[in-house]
Design an enzyme around this catalytic site. Structure first.
Site, PDB file in Angstrom:
ATOM      1  N   ARG A 167       1.136  -1.514  -0.325  1.00  0.00           N
ATOM      2  CA  ARG A 167      -0.309  -0.157  -0.599  1.00  0.00           C
ATOM      3  C   ARG A 167       0.954   1.023   0.256  1.00  0.00           C
ATOM      4  O   ARG A 167       0.120   2.227   0.286  1.00  0.00           O
ATOM      5  CB  ARG A 167      -0.864   0.095   1.526  1.00  0.00           C
ATOM      6  CG  ARG A 167      -1.958  -1.063   0.930  1.00  0.00           C
ATOM      7  CD  ARG A 167      -3.187  -0.947   1.755  1.00  0.00           C
ATOM      8  NE  ARG A 167      -4.329  -1.485   2.023  1.00  0.00           N
ATOM      9  CZ  ARG A 167      -3.935  -3.061   2.242  1.00  0.00           C
ATOM     10  NH1 ARG A 167      -3.222  -3.374   3.833  1.00  0.00           N
ATOM     11  NH2 ARG A 167      -4.959  -3.839   2.084  1.00  0.00           N
TER      12      ARG A 167
ATOM     13  N   LYS B 102       2.832  11.221 -11.073  1.00  0.00           N
ATOM     14  CA  LYS B 102       1.814  10.620 -11.799  1.00  0.00           C
ATOM     15  C   LYS B 102       3.001   9.390 -11.920  1.00  0.00           C
ATOM     16  O   LYS B 102       4.081   9.401 -12.994  1.00  0.00           O
ATOM     17  CB  LYS B 102       1.335  10.934 -13.107  1.00  0.00           C
ATOM     18  CG  LYS B 102       0.530  12.499 -13.662  1.00  0.00           C
ATOM     19  CD  LYS B 102      -0.210  12.504 -14.396  1.00  0.00           C
ATOM     20  CE  LYS B 102      -1.606  14.022 -14.201  1.00  0.00           C
ATOM     21  NZ  LYS B 102      -1.429  14.239 -15.797  1.00  0.00           N
TER      22      LYS B 102
ATOM     23  N   GLU C  30       8.968  18.862 -24.752  1.00  0.00           N
ATOM     24  CA  GLU C  30       7.572  18.329 -24.358  1.00  0.00           C
ATOM     25  C   GLU C  30       8.333  20.227 -23.656  1.00  0.00           C
ATOM     26  O   GLU C  30       7.184  21.010 -22.758  1.00  0.00           O
ATOM     27  CB  GLU C  30       7.796  17.945 -23.482  1.00  0.00           C
ATOM     28  CG  GLU C  30       7.962  16.522 -24.075  1.00  0.00           C
ATOM     29  CD  GLU C  30       6.168  16.268 -23.078  1.00  0.00           C
ATOM     30  OE1 GLU C  30       5.041  17.048 -22.667  1.00  0.00           O
ATOM     31  OE2 GLU C  30       5.147  15.326 -23.411  1.00  0.00           O
TER      32      GLU C  30
ATOM     33  N   LYS D  99       6.864  23.462 -13.292  1.00  0.00           N
ATOM     34  CA  LYS D  99       5.909  21.923 -13.275  1.00  0.00           C
ATOM     35  C   LYS D  99       5.302  21.948 -11.544  1.00  0.00           C
ATOM     36  O   LYS D  99       4.690  21.717 -11.278  1.00  0.00           O
ATOM     37  CB  LYS D  99       6.377  21.235 -13.543  1.00  0.00           C
ATOM     38  CG  LYS D  99       5.716  19.614 -13.271  1.00  0.00           C
ATOM     39  CD  LYS D  99       5.564  18.423 -14.625  1.00  0.00           C
ATOM     40  CE  LYS D  99       4.615  17.782 -13.807  1.00  0.00           C
ATOM     41  NZ  LYS D  99       4.881  16.855 -14.922  1.00  0.00           N
TER      42      LYS D  99
ATOM     43  N   GLU E 165      -5.458  16.341 -10.256  1.00  0.00           N
ATOM     44  CA  GLU E 165      -5.294  17.326 -12.209  1.00  0.00           C
ATOM     45  C   GLU E 165      -7.002  17.314 -11.314  1.00  0.00           C
ATOM     46  O   GLU E 165      -7.736  16.807 -12.509  1.00  0.00           O
ATOM     47  CB  GLU E 165      -5.185  16.669 -13.324  1.00  0.00           C
ATOM     48  CG  GLU E 165      -5.062  16.917 -14.068  1.00  0.00           C
ATOM     49  CD  GLU E 165      -4.201  16.292 -15.377  1.00  0.00           C
ATOM     50  OE1 GLU E 165      -2.999  15.752 -15.236  1.00  0.00           O
ATOM     51  OE2 GLU E 165      -5.007  16.026 -16.403  1.00  0.00           O
TER      52      GLU E 165
ATOM     53  N   ARG F  75     -11.526  21.495 -13.393  1.00  0.00           N
ATOM     54  CA  ARG F  75     -10.753  22.568 -12.711  1.00  0.00           C
ATOM     55  C   ARG F  75     -10.830  23.043 -14.371  1.00  0.00           C
ATOM     56  O   ARG F  75     -10.169  22.406 -15.295  1.00  0.00           O
ATOM     57  CB  ARG F  75     -10.092  22.790 -12.141  1.00  0.00           C
ATOM     58  CG  ARG F  75      -9.870  23.044 -10.984  1.00  0.00           C
ATOM     59  CD  ARG F  75      -8.230  23.046 -10.232  1.00  0.00           C
ATOM     60  NE  ARG F  75      -7.083  24.306 -10.965  1.00  0.00           N
ATOM     61  CZ  ARG F  75      -6.670  24.785  -9.998  1.00  0.00           C
ATOM     62  NH1 ARG F  75      -6.456  24.098  -8.796  1.00  0.00           N
ATOM     63  NH2 ARG F  75      -5.843  25.411  -9.845  1.00  0.00           N
TER      64      ARG F  75
ATOM     65  N   ASN G 110      -1.500  19.946 -19.989  1.00  0.00           N
ATOM     66  CA  ASN G 110      -1.897  18.524 -21.211  1.00  0.00           C
ATOM     67  C   ASN G 110      -1.688  19.433 -22.971  1.00  0.00           C
ATOM     68  O   ASN G 110      -2.499  19.337 -24.037  1.00  0.00           O
ATOM     69  CB  ASN G 110      -3.241  18.119 -21.449  1.00  0.00           C
ATOM     70  CG  ASN G 110      -3.167  17.148 -20.132  1.00  0.00           C
ATOM     71  OD1 ASN G 110      -2.058  16.403 -19.677  1.00  0.00           O
ATOM     72  ND2 ASN G 110      -4.388  17.275 -19.379  1.00  0.00           N
TER      73      ASN G 110
ATOM     74  N   HIS H 294      -1.443  17.451 -26.157  1.00  0.00           N
ATOM     75  CA  HIS H 294      -1.423  16.005 -25.542  1.00  0.00           C
ATOM     76  C   HIS H 294      -3.298  15.991 -26.712  1.00  0.00           C
ATOM     77  O   HIS H 294      -3.081  14.413 -27.307  1.00  0.00           O
ATOM     78  CB  HIS H 294      -2.212  15.465 -24.193  1.00  0.00           C
ATOM     79  CG  HIS H 294      -1.247  15.796 -23.624  1.00  0.00           C
ATOM     80  ND1 HIS H 294       0.198  16.722 -23.987  1.00  0.00           N
ATOM     81  CD2 HIS H 294       0.337  14.538 -23.298  1.00  0.00           C
ATOM     82  CE1 HIS H 294       1.788  16.875 -23.517  1.00  0.00           C
ATOM     83  NE2 HIS H 294       1.301  15.540 -22.728  1.00  0.00           N
TER      84      HIS H 294
ATOM     85  N   HIS I  37      -2.212  11.557 -28.006  1.00  0.00           N
ATOM     86  CA  HIS I  37      -2.564  10.140 -28.239  1.00  0.00           C
ATOM     87  C   HIS I  37      -3.599  10.058 -28.932  1.00  0.00           C
ATOM     88  O   HIS I  37      -3.542   8.755 -29.140  1.00  0.00           O
ATOM     89  CB  HIS I  37      -3.398  10.760 -26.331  1.00  0.00           C
ATOM     90  CG  HIS I  37      -2.840  11.670 -25.648  1.00  0.00           C
ATOM     91  ND1 HIS I  37      -2.999  11.259 -24.144  1.00  0.00           N
ATOM     92  CD2 HIS I  37      -1.125  10.878 -25.409  1.00  0.00           C
ATOM     93  CE1 HIS I  37      -2.566  11.403 -23.416  1.00  0.00           C
ATOM     94  NE2 HIS I  37      -1.498  11.460 -23.524  1.00  0.00           N
TER      95      HIS I  37
ATOM     96  N   HIS J  16       6.350   9.561 -27.951  1.00  0.00           N
ATOM     97  CA  HIS J  16       5.346  10.862 -27.124  1.00  0.00           C
ATOM     98  C   HIS J  16       5.487  12.235 -27.599  1.00  0.00           C
ATOM     99  O   HIS J  16       4.835  12.776 -27.994  1.00  0.00           O
ATOM    100  CB  HIS J  16       5.345  10.012 -26.175  1.00  0.00           C
ATOM    101  CG  HIS J  16       4.142  11.381 -25.380  1.00  0.00           C
ATOM    102  ND1 HIS J  16       3.607  11.421 -25.340  1.00  0.00           N
ATOM    103  CD2 HIS J  16       4.509  12.411 -24.459  1.00  0.00           C
ATOM    104  CE1 HIS J  16       2.438  11.949 -24.339  1.00  0.00           C
ATOM    105  NE2 HIS J  16       3.034  12.371 -23.897  1.00  0.00           N
TER     106      HIS J  16
END
Ligand code: NAD
Ligand code: GLY
Length: 385
Positions: A125, A147, A189, A240, A250, A254, A264, A267, A271, A284
């Site tokens: 956990r 993330k 990025e 960041k 996130e 919002r 994003n 993105h 994607h 990516h």
């Protein structure tokens, strides 16, 4: 060495990002200072390529600080950021006898960091987790903000958890060995971060790219430009962190210009480009490069963004290096893939658009006509040619 603090105000948590040249040998000492004396074992997750380059230095440094080190090398590549690798990682943590007081270290790019972070988030956990990012993309973006996760066959990053690292150690010397395409992806990025939320960061990134190009060995061999690269990477981490500090998870409701959703930018199309090409044509960050050009065209066509600002964005993306072509890809296929993306909110595609370079606005897809979208896709995907 620069120290950037990440302050997660909502739950009074804090961690540091260390940025410098040739600081990997200090890894053990820095982790010890952060986790304390009770931690005995470190589970080091990497891949063969990165371990061959930096694994011994990292392991020696960890042993030197009194940790027992177990290592597991995952297979290299995005397709191994999978449930199968995740299960293998958990098996490794279990066989290593890791206890709640022990820690996981990720040594590698975003793939290693996301997978190892997810294993650390879930085994027993939740275990302490340290990021040692070795690609530019991982150093400015994926190692910061917590993330973690893996892909499903049906889409990227569909399973995961927010699990903040206890420490991020960024040794810019690792960039010496990063292949040119991966650097281009990382710089895209970097442009995204500046364009979506910080004009000064955007200008600083463009200045660095104009003066030094994308050849990492060239800047790292020159002390002055090495300092410039360290300072720019630290500035990206600071930016960041400031966004993550205010919106750690996130929040989907919002829409403001400091929401984590602004990261994003580019993105929605990226994607879709990755999905319709089976994750084989684009790195990516390269897909994000194309995606920003599409979002820029949309912003201009909707009357939000001045033509000169779009030109600055185009110039910045061109400085990142060549992108694989995308103008042969069918717009209808892309729109279908966008509708299936996990970033959709209440069934609507969500777009991060620009009011100016450095200021994003989130716009629901139903405010954009099919025709406007197709025009932006056509012009945006040609723009990098
Ligand atoms: P990657 O991890 O696949 O690394 C790219 C390649 O470079 C790999 O072959 C890797 O082995 C190699 N490599 C790594 N470090 C090296 C070094 N120093 N020298 C030589 N080769 C090296 O790709 P990436 O671009 O680092 O990360 C992409 C991943 O990050 C994607 O899965 C993406 O979804 C994820 N991501 C996560 C976040 C987040 O917030 N967690 C943000 C952005 C992207
Ligand atoms: N890469 C986007 C984020 O971390 O939110």
């Amino acid at each position: 060495m620069q120290r950037v603090a990440v302050n997660l105000k909502a739950r009074a948590a804090r961690y540091e990002i260390l940025v410098g040249a040739n600081i990997l040998p200090t890894l053990g000492k820095e982790i010890r200072a952060c986790v304390g004396a009770a931690t005995r074992r470190i589970a080091l997750i990497s891949n063969q390529k990165v371990y061959d380059l930096y694994g011994e230095i990292a392991s020696q440094s960890l042993r030197g600080a009194g940790f027992d080190v177990n290592r597991w090398l995952m297979k290299d590549g995005e397709r191994h950021k999978s449930l199968r690798s995740f299960e293998a990682a958990l098996g490794f943590l279990n066989q290593s006898g890791l206890q709640r007081s022990d820690a996981v270290v990720a040594l590698g790019g975003g793939v290693v960091g996301d997978l190892a972070g997810f294993a650390a988030a879930t085994y027993l956990r939740g275990l302490d987790f340290i990021q040692v990012p070795t690609t530019l993309l991982a150093q400015i973006d994926s190692s910061v903000g917590g993330k973690t996760g893996v892909n499903l066959a049906t889409g990227k990053n569909l399973v995961g958890a927010f699990h903040q690292p206890r420490l991020v150690l960024i040794d810019v010397d690792a960039l010496r060995t990063v292949p040119p395409r991966e650097l281009t992806a990382g710089w895209c990025e970097a442009v995204k971060q500046g364009a979506s939320g910080d004009r000064r960061l955007f200008d600083r990134t463009v200045r660095l790219l104009r003066s030094g190009g994308t050849n990492s060995r060239q800047w790292l061999n020159n002390q002055r430009s090495q300092a410039g690269v360290c300072a720019t990477i630290a500035a990206h981490c600071r930016f960041k962190s400031s966004i993550v500090a205010g919106d750690e998870k996130e929040g989907w409701a919002r829409n403001d210009s400091r929401s984590r959703r602004i990261l994003n930018f580019g993105h929605t199309t990226a994607h879709a480009l990755e999905a319709v090409t089976g994750y084989r044509r684009f790195r990516h960050g390269e897909a994000v490069g194309h995606g920003m050009l599409v979002a820029g065209e949309l912003s201009k066509n909707l009357g939000m963004l001045a033509a000169g600002e779009l030109e600055s964005l185009r110039e910045a993306i061109a400085l990142c290096g060549p992108l694989p072509s995308a103008d042969d890809i069918d717009a209808g296929e892309l729109i279908k893939a966008m509708q299936a993306d996990k970033k959709s909110v209440a069934g609507k595609i969500s777009w991060v658009l620009l009011e100016s370079v450095g200021k994003a606005r989130i716009v629901a897809g139903d405010q954009i006509s099919g025709r406007t979208l197709r025009t932006a896709l056509r012009d945006g995907l040609r723009a990098a040619e």
